[in-house]
Design a protein around this motif. Structure first.
Motif, mmCIF file in Angstrom:
data_model
loop_
_atom_site.group_PDB
_atom_site.id
_atom_site.type_symbol
_atom_site.label_atom_id
_atom_site.label_comp_id
_atom_site.label_asym_id
_atom_site.label_seq_id
_atom_site.Cartn_x
_atom_site.Cartn_y
_atom_site.Cartn_z
ATOM 1 N N GLY A 19 49.644 17.584 40.107
ATOM 2 C CA GLY A 19 48.272 16.792 40.042
ATOM 3 C C GLY A 19 47.284 17.722 41.039
ATOM 4 O O GLY A 19 45.941 17.125 41.119
ATOM 5 N N GLU A 20 47.893 18.439 42.005
ATOM 6 C CA GLU A 20 47.053 19.088 42.942
ATOM 7 C C GLU A 20 46.280 20.481 42.273
ATOM 8 O O GLU A 20 47.041 21.065 41.603
ATOM 9 N N THR A 21 45.123 20.556 42.714
ATOM 10 C CA THR A 21 44.269 21.748 42.390
ATOM 11 C C THR A 21 44.538 22.814 43.430
ATOM 12 O O THR A 21 44.249 22.509 44.431
ATOM 13 N N TYR A 22 44.718 23.885 42.905
ATOM 14 C CA TYR A 22 44.814 25.237 43.587
ATOM 15 C C TYR A 22 43.725 26.081 43.071
ATOM 16 O O TYR A 22 43.369 26.315 41.802
ATOM 17 N N TYR A 23 43.346 27.124 43.827
ATOM 18 C CA TYR A 23 42.551 28.309 43.692
ATOM 19 C C TYR A 23 43.379 29.458 43.841
ATOM 20 O O TYR A 23 43.230 29.925 44.825
ATOM 21 N N TYR A 24 43.551 30.121 42.972
ATOM 22 C CA TYR A 24 44.473 31.469 42.730
ATOM 23 C C TYR A 24 43.411 32.515 43.064
ATOM 24 O O TYR A 24 42.257 32.871 42.377
ATOM 25 N N CYS A 25 43.794 33.512 44.133
ATOM 26 C CA CYS A 25 42.885 34.729 44.326
ATOM 27 C C CYS A 25 43.085 35.713 43.150
ATOM 28 O O CYS A 25 44.334 36.014 42.716
ATOM 29 N N THR A 26 41.976 36.091 42.602
ATOM 30 C CA THR A 26 42.302 37.144 41.580
ATOM 31 C C THR A 26 41.548 38.635 42.032
ATOM 32 O O THR A 26 41.793 39.551 41.424
ATOM 33 N N CYS A 27 40.857 38.745 43.254
ATOM 34 C CA CYS A 27 40.525 39.926 43.798
ATOM 35 C C CYS A 27 41.424 40.746 44.494
ATOM 36 O O CYS A 27 41.510 41.996 44.614
ATOM 37 N N GLY A 28 42.682 39.999 44.935
ATOM 38 C CA GLY A 28 43.638 40.705 45.750
ATOM 39 C C GLY A 28 43.297 40.734 47.131
ATOM 40 O O GLY A 28 44.189 41.344 47.900
ATOM 41 N N LYS A 29 42.005 40.415 47.619
ATOM 42 C CA LYS A 29 41.563 40.632 49.078
ATOM 43 C C LYS A 29 42.167 39.544 49.917
ATOM 44 O O LYS A 29 41.805 39.652 51.275
ATOM 45 N N ALA A 39 37.430 35.984 50.113
ATOM 46 C CA ALA A 39 37.403 37.325 50.583
ATOM 47 C C ALA A 39 36.699 37.978 49.181
ATOM 48 O O ALA A 39 36.201 39.193 49.376
ATOM 49 N N HIS A 40 36.531 37.168 48.144
ATOM 50 C CA HIS A 40 35.775 38.009 47.191
ATOM 51 C C HIS A 40 34.250 37.983 47.012
ATOM 52 O O HIS A 40 33.695 38.667 46.186
ATOM 53 N N GLU A 41 33.906 37.276 48.093
ATOM 54 C CA GLU A 41 32.337 37.373 48.065
ATOM 55 C C GLU A 41 31.812 38.732 48.081
ATOM 56 O O GLU A 41 32.425 39.699 48.912
ATOM 57 N N GLY A 42 30.635 38.986 47.397
ATOM 58 C CA GLY A 42 30.249 40.193 47.293
ATOM 59 C C GLY A 42 30.849 41.040 46.012
ATOM 60 O O GLY A 42 30.535 42.202 46.040
ATOM 61 N N THR A 43 31.729 40.661 45.503
ATOM 62 C CA THR A 43 32.383 41.211 44.388
ATOM 63 C C THR A 43 32.116 40.634 42.954
ATOM 64 O O THR A 43 31.696 39.554 42.989
ATOM 65 N N SER A 44 32.653 40.926 41.890
ATOM 66 C CA SER A 44 32.684 40.446 40.567
ATOM 67 C C SER A 44 33.578 39.352 40.312
ATOM 68 O O SER A 44 33.819 38.722 39.365
#
Length: 79
Positions: A19-29, A39-44
């Motif tokens: 039931g918990e929501t998580y936010y998976y990093c897609t940029c690797g940073k 850390a993805h700020e400023g990327t696509s």
């Protein structure tokens, strides 16, 4: 096309809570791998939100090339 940073070439085991929501990093940073820390700020890239379907230890992708995000599918073996 912008490519993600390979955080590591092995999955990261994570204890998920149903039931918990998580936010998976897609940029690797992110310094909080495998989760997003902004850390993805400023990327696509944008994080992938997902809700755990059950309490479990899941193996989340750290190479950022899985075809089944956020879960590891073994793609890191071919990088």
């Amino acid at each position: 096309m912008e490519q993600p940073v390979i955080a590591q070439k092995s999955p990261i085991p994570v204890d998920l809570k149903k039931g918990e929501t998580y936010y998976y990093c897609t940029c690797g940073k992110s310094a909080k791998q495998p989760f997003c820390n902004g850390a993805h700020e400023g990327t696509s890239f944008t994080p992938t939100a997902f809700t755990a379907q059950k309490d479990e230890t899941a193996y989340l992708c750290a190479c950022k090339h899985t075809k089944n995000p956020p879960y590891c599918d073994g793609t890191h073996n071919n990088l």
